[in-house]
Scaffold this motif. Sequence first.
Motif, PDB file in Angstrom:
ATOM      1  N   LEU A 125       0.837  -1.203   0.000  1.00 59.54           N
ATOM      2  CA  LEU A 125       0.000   0.000   0.000  1.00 59.54           C
ATOM      3  C   LEU A 125       0.872   1.252   0.000  1.00 59.54           C
ATOM      4  O   LEU A 125       0.658   2.174  -0.797  1.00 59.54           O
ATOM      5  N   ASP A 126       1.865   1.280   0.859  1.00 59.34           N
ATOM      6  CA  ASP A 126       2.753   2.443   0.951  1.00 59.34           C
ATOM      7  C   ASP A 126       3.516   2.661  -0.355  1.00 59.34           C
ATOM      8  O   ASP A 126       3.708   3.797  -0.788  1.00 59.34           O
ATOM      9  N   ALA A 127       3.951   1.553  -0.978  1.00 57.93           N
ATOM     10  CA  ALA A 127       4.710   1.670  -2.223  1.00 57.93           C
ATOM     11  C   ALA A 127       3.830   2.117  -3.385  1.00 57.93           C
ATOM     12  O   ALA A 127       4.291   2.818  -4.289  1.00 57.93           O
ATOM     13  N   ALA A 128       2.560   1.710  -3.369  1.00 57.40           N
ATOM     14  CA  ALA A 128       1.668   1.998  -4.491  1.00 57.40           C
ATOM     15  C   ALA A 128       0.998   3.360  -4.379  1.00 57.40           C
ATOM     16  O   ALA A 128       0.589   3.934  -5.389  1.00 57.40           O
ATOM     17  N   ARG A 129       0.899   3.880  -3.155  1.00 53.40           N
ATOM     18  CA  ARG A 129       0.234   5.177  -2.971  1.00 53.40           C
ATOM     19  C   ARG A 129       1.080   6.288  -3.570  1.00 53.40           C
ATOM     20  O   ARG A 129       2.294   6.317  -3.368  1.00 53.40           O
ATOM     21  N   PRO A 130       0.454   7.203  -4.232  1.00 44.89           N
ATOM     22  CA  PRO A 130       1.210   8.345  -4.746  1.00 44.89           C
ATOM     23  C   PRO A 130       1.775   9.168  -3.595  1.00 44.89           C
ATOM     24  O   PRO A 130       1.127   9.304  -2.553  1.00 44.89           O
ATOM     25  N   ALA A 131       2.983   9.663  -3.786  1.00 39.00           N
ATOM     26  CA  ALA A 131       3.608  10.500  -2.753  1.00 39.00           C
ATOM     27  C   ALA A 131       2.816  11.790  -2.603  1.00 39.00           C
ATOM     28  O   ALA A 131       2.325  12.359  -3.572  1.00 39.00           O
ATOM     29  N   LEU A 132       2.681  12.215  -1.376  1.00 36.34           N
ATOM     30  CA  LEU A 132       1.931  13.456  -1.114  1.00 36.34           C
ATOM     31  C   LEU A 132       2.850  14.652  -1.132  1.00 36.34           C
ATOM     32  O   LEU A 132       3.989  14.593  -0.884  1.00 36.34           O
TER      33      LEU A 132
END
Length: 57
Positions: free
Chosen positions: A50-57
């Motif tokens: 999840l962390d790797a796939a989420r776009p960076a904020l």
Amino acid sequence: MYVCLCNAITDQQITTAVSQGQVNSMRDLQREFGVGTCCGKCARDARDLLDAARPAL
Ligand code: FES
């Protein structure tokens, strides 16, 4: 590759769901796919995905 064996959820399903905006949190993964709701052994790997796939904020 299966991430959650209890619910037969793959890494591809998770990354696709994140990229489509279907899920954005572990709570979403639990609600949509049941990830981590049975034995819980997949929770760490699912969170990493999840962390790797989420776009960076
Ligand atoms: Fe995901 Fe058991 S492997 S809840």
